[in-house]
Design an enzyme around this catalytic site. Structure first.
Site, PDB file in Angstrom:
ATOM      1  N   GLY A 108       0.617  -1.071  -0.020  1.00 37.94           N
ATOM      2  CA  GLY A 108       0.006  -0.003  -0.280  1.00 37.94           C
ATOM      3  C   GLY A 108       0.881   1.196  -0.043  1.00 37.94           C
ATOM      4  O   GLY A 108       2.041   1.476  -0.527  1.00 37.94           O
ATOM      5  N   ASN A 109       0.366   2.332   0.628  1.00 35.75           N
ATOM      6  CA  ASN A 109       0.922   3.527   0.616  1.00 35.75           C
ATOM      7  C   ASN A 109       2.401   3.633   1.211  1.00 35.75           C
ATOM      8  O   ASN A 109       3.285   4.047   0.395  1.00 35.75           O
ATOM      9  CB  ASN A 109       0.290   4.712   1.466  1.00 35.75           C
ATOM     10  CG  ASN A 109      -1.183   4.908   0.974  1.00 35.75           C
ATOM     11  OD1 ASN A 109      -1.245   5.295  -0.041  1.00 35.75           O
ATOM     12  ND2 ASN A 109      -2.185   4.332   1.611  1.00 35.75           N
ATOM     13  N   THR A 111       4.359   0.999   1.694  1.00 37.73           N
ATOM     14  CA  THR A 111       5.247   0.279   0.837  1.00 37.73           C
ATOM     15  C   THR A 111       5.963   0.973  -0.445  1.00 37.73           C
ATOM     16  O   THR A 111       6.963   1.071  -0.803  1.00 37.73           O
ATOM     17  CB  THR A 111       4.559  -1.365   0.360  1.00 37.73           C
ATOM     18  OG1 THR A 111       4.327  -1.817   1.601  1.00 37.73           O
ATOM     19  CG2 THR A 111       5.477  -1.992  -0.303  1.00 37.73           C
ATOM     20  N   ILE A 132      -6.812  -3.211   1.007  1.00 37.33           N
ATOM     21  CA  ILE A 132      -8.105  -3.498   1.241  1.00 37.33           C
ATOM     22  C   ILE A 132      -8.736  -1.818   0.990  1.00 37.33           C
ATOM     23  O   ILE A 132     -10.010  -1.791   0.754  1.00 37.33           O
ATOM     24  CB  ILE A 132      -8.702  -4.153   2.434  1.00 37.33           C
ATOM     25  CG1 ILE A 132      -8.409  -3.596   3.704  1.00 37.33           C
ATOM     26  CG2 ILE A 132      -8.503  -5.441   2.357  1.00 37.33           C
ATOM     27  CD1 ILE A 132      -9.049  -4.154   4.623  1.00 37.33           C
ATOM     28  N   ASP A 133      -8.016  -0.987   1.631  1.00 35.89           N
ATOM     29  CA  ASP A 133      -8.507   0.404   1.790  1.00 35.89           C
ATOM     30  C   ASP A 133      -8.432   1.292   0.516  1.00 35.89           C
ATOM     31  O   ASP A 133      -9.330   2.032   0.624  1.00 35.89           O
ATOM     32  CB  ASP A 133      -7.594   1.363   2.570  1.00 35.89           C
ATOM     33  CG  ASP A 133      -7.324   0.508   3.996  1.00 35.89           C
ATOM     34  OD1 ASP A 133      -6.436   1.236   4.826  1.00 35.89           O
ATOM     35  OD2 ASP A 133      -7.945  -0.196   4.458  1.00 35.89           O
ATOM     36  N   HIS A 177      -8.596   3.207   7.703  1.00 34.48           N
ATOM     37  CA  HIS A 177      -7.863   4.167   8.713  1.00 34.48           C
ATOM     38  C   HIS A 177      -7.888   5.478   8.109  1.00 34.48           C
ATOM     39  O   HIS A 177      -8.174   6.517   9.067  1.00 34.48           O
ATOM     40  CB  HIS A 177      -6.462   3.715   8.700  1.00 34.48           C
ATOM     41  CG  HIS A 177      -5.818   3.807  10.091  1.00 34.48           C
ATOM     42  ND1 HIS A 177      -6.464   3.348  11.105  1.00 34.48           N
ATOM     43  CD2 HIS A 177      -4.806   4.449  10.551  1.00 34.48           C
ATOM     44  CE1 HIS A 177      -5.684   3.517  12.270  1.00 34.48           C
ATOM     45  NE2 HIS A 177      -4.716   4.383  11.996  1.00 34.48           N
ATOM     46  N   ARG A 256     -27.000  -1.483  18.926  1.00 36.96           N
ATOM     47  CA  ARG A 256     -25.806  -2.618  19.237  1.00 36.96           C
ATOM     48  C   ARG A 256     -24.868  -2.338  18.160  1.00 36.96           C
ATOM     49  O   ARG A 256     -24.981  -1.391  16.979  1.00 36.96           O
ATOM     50  CB  ARG A 256     -26.389  -3.822  19.047  1.00 36.96           C
ATOM     51  CG  ARG A 256     -27.302  -4.379  20.010  1.00 36.96           C
ATOM     52  CD  ARG A 256     -26.750  -4.391  21.436  1.00 36.96           C
ATOM     53  NE  ARG A 256     -27.449  -5.072  22.386  1.00 36.96           N
ATOM     54  CZ  ARG A 256     -28.519  -4.219  23.341  1.00 36.96           C
ATOM     55  NH1 ARG A 256     -28.577  -3.128  22.871  1.00 36.96           N
ATOM     56  NH2 ARG A 256     -29.096  -4.779  24.043  1.00 36.96           N
ATOM     57  N   GLN A 264     -12.231  -8.877   7.256  1.00 32.27           N
ATOM     58  CA  GLN A 264     -12.230  -8.194   6.086  1.00 32.27           C
ATOM     59  C   GLN A 264     -10.754  -8.434   5.079  1.00 32.27           C
ATOM     60  O   GLN A 264     -11.065  -8.028   3.985  1.00 32.27           O
ATOM     61  CB  GLN A 264     -12.423  -6.518   6.379  1.00 32.27           C
ATOM     62  CG  GLN A 264     -13.629  -6.355   6.760  1.00 32.27           C
ATOM     63  CD  GLN A 264     -13.690  -4.837   7.602  1.00 32.27           C
ATOM     64  OE1 GLN A 264     -13.840  -4.017   6.810  1.00 32.27           O
ATOM     65  NE2 GLN A 264     -13.276  -4.730   9.075  1.00 32.27           N
ATOM     66  N   ARG A 265      -9.749  -8.913   5.640  1.00 30.59           N
ATOM     67  CA  ARG A 265      -8.471  -9.116   5.050  1.00 30.59           C
ATOM     68  C   ARG A 265      -8.400 -10.699   4.868  1.00 30.59           C
ATOM     69  O   ARG A 265      -7.274 -11.115   4.375  1.00 30.59           O
ATOM     70  CB  ARG A 265      -7.418  -8.411   5.931  1.00 30.59           C
ATOM     71  CG  ARG A 265      -7.458  -6.986   6.210  1.00 30.59           C
ATOM     72  CD  ARG A 265      -6.140  -6.447   6.309  1.00 30.59           C
ATOM     73  NE  ARG A 265      -5.107  -7.135   6.896  1.00 30.59           N
ATOM     74  CZ  ARG A 265      -4.362  -6.549   7.767  1.00 30.59           C
ATOM     75  NH1 ARG A 265      -4.681  -5.308   8.229  1.00 30.59           N
ATOM     76  NH2 ARG A 265      -3.506  -7.281   8.387  1.00 30.59           N
TER      77      ARG A 265
HETATM   78  O1  F6P Z   1      -4.018  -1.113   5.612  1.00 24.91           O
HETATM   79  C1  F6P Z   1      -4.994  -2.103   5.773  1.00 24.91           C
HETATM   80  C2  F6P Z   1      -5.536  -2.193   7.132  1.00 24.91           C
HETATM   81  O2  F6P Z   1      -6.263  -3.410   7.145  1.00 24.91           O
HETATM   82  C3  F6P Z   1      -6.192  -0.999   7.611  1.00 24.91           C
HETATM   83  O3  F6P Z   1      -7.675  -0.860   7.032  1.00 24.91           O
HETATM   84  C4  F6P Z   1      -6.051  -1.230   8.966  1.00 24.91           C
HETATM   85  O4  F6P Z   1      -6.549   0.050   9.694  1.00 24.91           O
HETATM   86  C5  F6P Z   1      -4.744  -1.621   9.159  1.00 24.91           C
HETATM   87  O5  F6P Z   1      -4.275  -2.335   8.058  1.00 24.91           O
HETATM   88  C6  F6P Z   1      -4.472  -2.399  10.356  1.00 24.91           C
HETATM   89  O6  F6P Z   1      -3.140  -2.639  10.507  1.00 24.91           O
HETATM   90  P1  F6P Z   1      -2.245  -4.095  11.195  1.00 24.91           P
HETATM   91  O7  F6P Z   1      -2.767  -5.336  10.382  1.00 24.91           O
HETATM   92  O8  F6P Z   1      -0.911  -3.547  11.314  1.00 24.91           O
HETATM   93  O9  F6P Z   1      -3.259  -4.274  12.560  1.00 24.91           O
END
Ligand code: F6P
Length: 339
Positions: A108-109, A111, A132-133, A177, A256, A264-265
């Site tokens: 990502g950014n 890297t 994913i962002d 984030h 709630r 999500q990852r």
């Molecule tokens: O950069 C992708 C991301 O999943 C963000 O959406 C999230 O805030 C961050 O990584 C979480 O970082 P780590 O995996 O280091 O906890």
């Protein structure tokens, strides 16, 4: 030619498809040698590598995560007792010692920022945008985003039935984030009533009045989709718990929260991400073959192309307040927390 591949930063579905795209194009089309670098840039510092053969690359297209491992090591950020030049010097030496002609950095950014700095140190670098962002500057989309969108949309779909059964307000926090792309797109895809993103400073009164109005109109429940990045950076409380607590206290409506987190990852990449990651990987190897270094592969108007790393490094692609999706959502009556 001999090329190295590394994956750095947060993992996501599709990294292995990208590794396979780079590696198979290199081996099958160009007869190149391919070396995997383990755990992001730390693998280059510690000379932690694995030869990537055709056998090793087969069967990884559909696998989540990254077979190389990843880390968030920032080589240009010195650890205690180091100078800023120490790790980059080790990386340069190991790049030479490995006999690499090029290095592919999937990330990502952060890297791409490191990749650009290494390119300025004289390494032959190609970047591949992944997260994913979906917030990497210079490309219309990163792989990982579509897979996350499938997961978050399915999760929000599921909240409608339980919210309706209990006549509740359901708050769901998704990742993002700095940028609210996941919240915006999954909120629109899964019928979110309120969507809060870091790029638009929300007003709690607007949010709570909107929910009271819905309740007054007899709407049985509401779905609130929030990006993790809207949270108050100073507070330890998550965005979801802060917002749901405020909603319940200010409206009296039973509320709630759900924090979707790392699911999500996880898991296998969506077909869209498999194809995009493969296209990015294959094109990265074409760029190496043509010696077009210090570039990042990208998608522009559905065409695979490349942009100079210098233009990308460290920049974020955020949701513009004038984004068409926000205009469309507003005209549908969705609340973005602003007047
Ligand atoms: O950069 C992708 C991301 O999943 C963000 O959406 C999230 O805030 C961050 O990584 C979480 O970082 P780590 O995996 O280091 O906890």
């Amino acid at each position: 030619m001999k090329i190295g591949i590394l994956s750095a930063g947060g993992d996501c579905p599709g990294i292995n498809a990208a590794i396979r795209g780079v590696g198979k194009t290199a081996i099958v089309r160009y007869g190149m040698e391919v070396v995997g670098i383990s755990n992001g840039f730390s693998g280059l510092v510690n000379m932690d590598t694995i030869p990537l053969t055709e056998e090793l690359l087969s069967g990884i297209l559909t696998m989540g995560g990254t077979i190389l491992g990843t880390s968030r090591l920032k080589p240009f950020k010195p650890s205690a007792g180091e100078t800023v030049a120490d790790k980059p010097q080790i990386i340069r030496n190991n790049y030479e010692a490995l006999g690499l002609d090029a290095l592919v950095c999937i990330g990502g950014n952060g890297t791409q920022k490191t990749a650009n700095l290494l390119a300025k140190e004289g390494l032959n670098i190609i970047g591949i945008p992944k997260t994913i962002d979906n917030d990497v500057w210079g490309t219309d989309v990163t792989f990982g985003f579509d897979s996350a969108l499938c997961i978050t949309t399915d999760a929000i779909d599921r909240l409608h039935s339980t919210a309706n059964s209990h006549k509740r307000v359901m708050v769901i926090e998704v990742m993002g984030h700095h940028a609210g792309w996941i919240a915006l797109y999954s909120g629109m895809a899964a019928g979110g009533d309120i969507i809060l993103i870091p790029e638009l400073k929300y007003d709690l009164d607007v949010v709570t009045n909107y929910l009271l109005e819905r309740n007054h109109k007899g709407k049985p429940y509401s779905i609130v989709v929030v990006a993790e990045g809207i949270k108050n950076k100073k507070s330890k409380e998550s965005a979801a718990s802060y917002i749901s607590d405020k909603i319940e206290k200010m409206t009296g409506l039973e509320t709630r929260e759900t924090i979707l987190g790392y699911v999500q990852r996880g898991g296998s990449p969506s077909p869209q991400d498999r194809i995009l990651a493969t296209r990015y990987g294959a094109y990265a190897t074409e760029l190496i073959h043509n010696k077009q270094f210090s570039t990042m592969v990208s998608l522009k108007n559905n065409q695979i192309t490349s942009v100079p790393l210098d233009e990308v490094g460290g920049k974020l692609r955020l949701v513009e307040p004038t984004d068409n999706m926000i205009k469309k959502g507003t005209s549908l009556g969705i609340c973005f927390g602003i007047k």
